[in-house]
Write a protein that holds these residues in place. Structure first.
Motif, mmCIF file in Angstrom:
data_model
loop_
_atom_site.group_PDB
_atom_site.id
_atom_site.type_symbol
_atom_site.label_atom_id
_atom_site.label_comp_id
_atom_site.label_asym_id
_atom_site.label_seq_id
_atom_site.Cartn_x
_atom_site.Cartn_y
_atom_site.Cartn_z
ATOM 1 N N PRO A 1 0.810 -1.230 0.000
ATOM 2 C CA PRO A 1 0.000 0.000 0.000
ATOM 3 C C PRO A 1 0.840 1.275 0.000
ATOM 4 O O PRO A 1 0.494 2.247 -0.687
ATOM 5 C CB PRO A 1 -0.820 -0.125 1.292
ATOM 6 C CG PRO A 1 -0.850 -1.565 1.600
ATOM 7 C CD PRO A 1 0.468 -2.091 1.142
ATOM 8 N N LEU B 1 -6.649 3.291 -0.916
ATOM 9 C CA LEU B 1 -6.988 2.497 0.266
ATOM 10 C C LEU B 1 -7.962 1.377 -0.105
ATOM 11 O O LEU B 1 -7.775 0.217 0.276
ATOM 12 C CB LEU B 1 -7.592 3.402 1.334
ATOM 13 C CG LEU B 1 -8.132 2.720 2.595
ATOM 14 C CD1 LEU B 1 -7.015 1.997 3.331
ATOM 15 C CD2 LEU B 1 -8.790 3.744 3.512
ATOM 16 N N SER C 1 -5.302 -0.430 6.355
ATOM 17 C CA SER C 1 -6.004 0.857 6.384
ATOM 18 C C SER C 1 -5.288 1.852 7.288
ATOM 19 O O SER C 1 -5.109 3.030 6.935
ATOM 20 C CB SER C 1 -7.447 0.656 6.863
ATOM 21 O OG SER C 1 -8.141 -0.239 6.029
ATOM 22 N N MET D 1 -2.028 3.024 5.653
ATOM 23 C CA MET D 1 -2.298 3.958 4.561
ATOM 24 C C MET D 1 -2.656 5.341 5.083
ATOM 25 O O MET D 1 -2.191 6.360 4.567
ATOM 26 C CB MET D 1 -3.427 3.414 3.698
ATOM 27 C CG MET D 1 -3.044 2.225 2.849
ATOM 28 S SD MET D 1 -2.126 2.714 1.377
ATOM 29 C CE MET D 1 -3.380 3.592 0.481
ATOM 30 N N LEU D 2 -3.476 5.402 6.100
ATOM 31 C CA LEU D 2 -3.892 6.689 6.647
ATOM 32 C C LEU D 2 -2.719 7.411 7.298
ATOM 33 O O LEU D 2 -2.578 8.638 7.143
ATOM 34 C CB LEU D 2 -5.020 6.487 7.656
ATOM 35 C CG LEU D 2 -6.378 6.126 7.055
ATOM 36 C CD1 LEU D 2 -7.367 5.754 8.150
ATOM 37 C CD2 LEU D 2 -6.926 7.290 6.229
ATOM 38 N N ILE E 1 -13.623 3.204 7.051
ATOM 39 C CA ILE E 1 -12.903 1.941 7.204
ATOM 40 C C ILE E 1 -13.869 0.802 7.535
ATOM 41 O O ILE E 1 -13.718 -0.323 7.037
ATOM 42 C CB ILE E 1 -11.827 2.079 8.295
ATOM 43 C CG1 ILE E 1 -10.735 3.057 7.824
ATOM 44 C CG2 ILE E 1 -11.215 0.722 8.626
ATOM 45 C CD1 ILE E 1 -9.650 3.295 8.842
#
Length: 282
Positions: free
Chosen positions: A64, A95, A148, A151-152, A173
């Motif tokens: 990612p 995402l 997730s 990625m954030l 999410i």
């Protein structure tokens, strides 16, 4: 001088069936485990496999981050004027793409266990039959959550700001996890249907790549030809990306959220029974 050894033969007392049963079953039979407890047990098994083989986290960490950096800085200036402006649009899309793509490893894990003969042991246990499949999906939900969060965090470092706040991010999410859980039933079906893990990966990539790239993950579909827009606008990945993007931006895209939940229900209703039928006949 010789010594005579005499062997004394003793007859065993007869054993009744009642006394033997009382000896073997000294206590009451434990209650049969519930469907929830068995599913959580198999889910914990999937988590332990990650613990003992940490290389499995490579696809939810490095992959990612690589996608986010590559697409943001390669196409950000051309599509949005600057990488900072483009990341506000592309991060929710990447995402979605990253999590949807790693769902195929559910089917790969199922196929590996079948080849090792582990499923034969599972089928002999007095448990709820779908719990083994549900356990795979619950364990993979942890992988989706890790992807997730990573990625954030990377997006925040690159300048992404979620106007929806914490609640918007959590809602986005959560919706992504629901869709991924339902979408993974397709790959469990392929894991039971195909013979090798390589064939599972090949078929999965043939489905996932067109589905994720022919969507609004990277660009607005309005710039595409009309015939392609008709496919992209009705793609489940497009509805999911629009819903997650809107929730993180502080909006409430009700139509896209409902479409995503509808697609999720359809995947479970269609591929769930097919998977269990294959599992029972395997």
């Amino acid at each position: 001088m010789s010594t005579a050894t005499s062997t004394e033969t003793r007859e065993l007392a007869p054993v009744s069936t009642e006394s033997l049963a009382a000896l073997l079953v000294a206590k009451e039979r434990p209650p049969r485990p519930s469907s929830l407890s068995t599913s959580l047990t198999f889910g914990w098994r999937a988590v332990l496999k990650i613990k003992h083989v940490p290389e499995q986290l490579f696809d939810v960490t490095a992959f990612p981050i690589m996608n986010l950096l590559m697409f943001t800085y390669l196409f950000g200036g051309a599509l949005a004027g600057s990488p900072t402006d483009y990341i506000q649009f592309v991060l929710p899309g990447i995402l979605v793409m990253s999590v949807v793509m790693i769902t195929m490893y559910t089917g790969v894990s199922v196929n590996i266990d079948i080849e090792k003969g582990v499923f034969d042991r599972f089928r002999s246990l007095p448990i709820w039959r779908p719990s083994a499949m549900v356990g795979y999906l619950l364990g993979d939900a942890l992988r989706y959550t890790i992807a997730s969060v990573i990625m954030l965090c990377m997006g925040l470092l690159l300048g992404y700001r979620a106007d929806g706040g914490v609640m918007g991010v959590v809602a986005g999410i959560a919706l992504l996890l629901v869709f991924s859980f339902a979408f993974s039933w397709i790959w469990t079906m392929f894991g039971l249907l195909l013979r090798t893990e390589k064939s599972v990966m090949s078929v999965s990539m043939m489905v996932i790549f067109p589905l994720t790239f022919l969507s609004n993950v990277f660009v607005d579909p309005r710039t595409m030809p009309g015939w392609l827009q008709a496919f992209v606008n009705n793609s489940p990945v497009t509805h999911l990306a629009s819903a997650v993007r809107g929730l993180m931006a502080g909006e409430w895209p009700a139509a896209d959220v409902m479409w995503t939940l509808g697609w999720s229900a359809l995947f479970v209703v269609v591929f769930g029974p097919v998977t269990m039928r294959l599992y029972n006949r395997k």
